[in-house]
Design a protein around this motif. Structure first.
Motif, PDB file in Angstrom:
ATOM      1  N   ARG A 195      -1.145   2.887  -7.205  1.00 19.96           N
ATOM      2  CA  ARG A 195      -1.214   1.810  -6.038  1.00 19.96           C
ATOM      3  C   ARG A 195      -0.386   0.530  -6.103  1.00 19.96           C
ATOM      4  O   ARG A 195      -1.512   0.434  -6.631  1.00 19.96           O
ATOM      5  N   ASP A 240      -0.890  -2.621  -4.943  1.00 20.05           N
ATOM      6  CA  ASP A 240      -2.016  -3.287  -3.880  1.00 20.05           C
ATOM      7  C   ASP A 240      -3.591  -3.208  -4.957  1.00 20.05           C
ATOM      8  O   ASP A 240      -4.479  -4.111  -4.971  1.00 20.05           O
ATOM      9  N   GLU A 256       1.093  -1.121   0.411  1.00 17.71           N
ATOM     10  CA  GLU A 256       0.231  -0.193  -0.060  1.00 17.71           C
ATOM     11  C   GLU A 256       0.810   1.101  -0.167  1.00 17.71           C
ATOM     12  O   GLU A 256       0.769   2.425  -0.618  1.00 17.71           O
TER      13      GLU A 256
END
Length: 571
Positions: free
Chosen positions: A298, A300, A277
């Motif tokens: 991002r 993830d 993250e």
């Protein structure tokens, strides 16, 4: 109907090429047989289901004011060339030539044919709105047909097309079809969701897919746990947290760190003792017209290609080749980052704007930057919703959270606008005598796919559990021993009485073992069965079994028909 006179070639074993449960059970239950890849013959029991689905569709389409027509399966190339889809549609379009060397196609859909019809026959706004539909065989030359009726090349489809004079009218027509579809799938006994969707190759400005919820579904849909928002994964959005600058953690000085051989997000995160993250990955995409764009996401999260292609106004997007990435970033693939990246526009998912002191590639082999911040360290062309939603994301319509389900698409409704009418010069005269293009809507249902989806949603280890409205028969009367006169007399009497009540009934009059008859009944999935056994008759009772619940009731012979009728009324 008598089982002995029906062609129901049930199978004990599942054919090796059957993958999903609907394909397995329709083959085992003697409902379909394969002719070629993605092409099937419907046997009597399968066709009875198809016809019941079609009848429900017809009743609701007629109720909504649509009129049935039947268009040809073979269509001239000129119509598709006129709409500019002859080349764009791709290899799924089965192209053929007649003996005069004229080009045709086997229709995968009928926008061109219906638009050509209406432009010739409808001249005035007074003839609008108009909604025409058909139930007909289509053909799409799928590269990998599979899953039986779920993804065949030849299939039965209901397609409807509406024509309107203005936006208010097309909105009204769209809503009428949306509500009709809800009634159709509800009457078919299906658990479904109407979800916002991308318009795909059909084109248009707005659409909804109707998705049957099933664990075996190929598609994923997002649905709010609070409001009625639902969308497929191509279209699903989430609400940005809209973090204000003062709410972010204080910016730290950017620093380059060595990350030898660490390319993947998980590898980098583990090496730097953080979580995915905290990373922002930079992906380089190439559009169908040769442009390159950088996408920030991002660590993830995953890019939603459909959202990206709409943002950059491209027909298709794909990840750039390693050689192009290295040329554009001056670094080995896996180390791209936004800091110092020049020559291509940078687009970022909206969640990146919420981050502070994150990690990015350094556009240099074996190196990353830490404590990177926007807008201090790099520029972005535009922030947008560019990612696939995940469980727990905020609903874009309310303060609820998104859940993810698997689903099977069985219907799709589109607002087409003037895409086809303008291309094919289909116009009408308005109230002032001026020519205007028709505003169109398009509405499709996969008939065989609906039947298959019903099985995916309704089955157990023994076979199909058909929803009552689309079952091949409503009731199966089963005398266990046809050589016992009392069993057959009782079975025949109940069978005739049910038929006289207008109930779609089958009697299993085969000279087979009781176990074979009961297993076949479970496999084929008739909703109610009345079993007449010698032992029960001695007690003056027959057994009525509900296929869906498995509940068995012993009732006096004289009350059997009444009990069946009551069960059907309460179903």
């Amino acid at each position: 109907m008598r089982y002995s006179q029906l062609l129901i070639p049930t199978l004990k074993e599942t054919p090796a090429d059957a993958e999903v449960i609907s394909h397995k059970l329709m083959l085992r239950a003697g409902m379909i047989r394969k002719v070629a890849a993605g092409i099937y013959t419907y046997l009597p029991m399968g066709l009875r289901v198809i016809r019941k689905v079609e009848n429900i569709i017809r009743e609701e389409m007629n109720r909504a004011g649509a009129q049935e027509v039947l268009m040809p399966a073979v269509q001239p190339a000129e119509l598709w060339q006129e709409s500019k889809r002859w080349d764009f549609y791709g290899k799924e379009l089965m192209r053929i030539k007649d003996r005069h060397d004229r080009e045709f196609c086997i229709g995968p859909t009928h926008e061109e044919v219906i638009t050509d019809l209406v432009k010739r026959e409808v001249k005035s706004y007074r003839q609008l709105p108009l909604n025409l539909y058909q139930i007909q065989t289509k053909f799409r030359d799928e590269i990998r047909p599979r899953f039986g009726l779920m993804r065949g090349r030849e299939f039965i489809m209901k397609d409807a097309y509406s024509f309107h004079k203005d936006e208010a009218s097309v909105d009204e027509g769209y809503r009428a079809m949306y509500e009709a579809y809800k009634r159709i799938f509800s009457r078919c006994g299906l658990d479904f969701r109407a979800v916002e969707a991308d318009t795909g190759t059909i084109g248009g400005s707005f659409s909804h897919e109707f998705m049957v919820l099933a664990e075996t579904g190929e598609d994923f849909i997002a649905s709010c746990d609070t409001c009625d928002y639902a969308a497929n994964m191509e279209k699903a959005e989430s609400r940005s947290k809209r973090v204000l600058p003062g709410e972010k953690e204080p910016e730290k000085p950017m620093e380059k760190v060595s990350t030898p051989g660490k390319k993947a997000v998980d590898e980098v995160a583990a090496f730097l003792k953080t979580t995915p993250e905290k990373l922002v990955k930079t992906l380089i995409y190439k559009t169908d017209d040769g442009r390159f764009v950088a996408v920030l996401l991002r660590g993830d999260h995953e890019v939603n290609d459909v959202k990206l292609k709409h943002l950059v106004d491209a027909k298709e997007v794909e990840l750039a080749a390693h050689a192009d990435v290295e040329r554009l970033t001056n670094a080995p693939s896996g180390f791209a980052g936004p800091v110092g990246l020049a020559g291509i526009p940078i687009y970022a998912d909206q969640t990146v704007d919420e981050m502070a002191n994150f990690i990015v590639g350094a556009n240099e082999g074996d190196a990353h930057y830490v404590n990177v911040n926007y807008p201090r360290d790099f520029k972005v062309e535009r922030f947008a919703d560019l990612r696939k939603v995940v469980v727990g994301d905020s609903c874009p319509r309310c303060h609820g959270s998104l859940r993810i389900f698997k689903g099977i698409e069985v219907g799709h409704v589109f607002k087409l606008g003037t895409k086809y009418s303008e291309a094919m010069k289909a116009v009408f005269l308005d109230e002032e005598g001026k020519e205007k293009p028709f505003i169109m809507g398009c509405y499709g249902i996969g008939v065989g796919r609906t039947a298959a989806a019903a099985i995916e949603q309704n089955h157990d280890e023994f076979g199909i559990k058909w929803p009552l409205p689309i079952a091949p028969f409503t009731v199966a009367v089963i005398p266990l021993n046809v050589n016992d006169a009392a069993s057959m007399e009782t079975g025949e009497a109940i069978y005739r009485e049910l038929l006289s009540q207008g109930i779609d009934t089958m009697i299993d009059d085969r000279d087979e073992r009781a176990g074979v008859k009961l297993k076949d009944a479970d496999l084929v999935g008739i909703p109610l069965r009345v079993v007449i056994g010698e032992r029960g008759l001695k007690e003056g009772v027959v057994e009525i079994k509900d296929r869906r619940t498995g509940v068995v009731d012993k009732v006096p012979v004289a009350e059997a028909v009444t009990k069946v009728c009551d069960a059907l009324k309460n179903a």
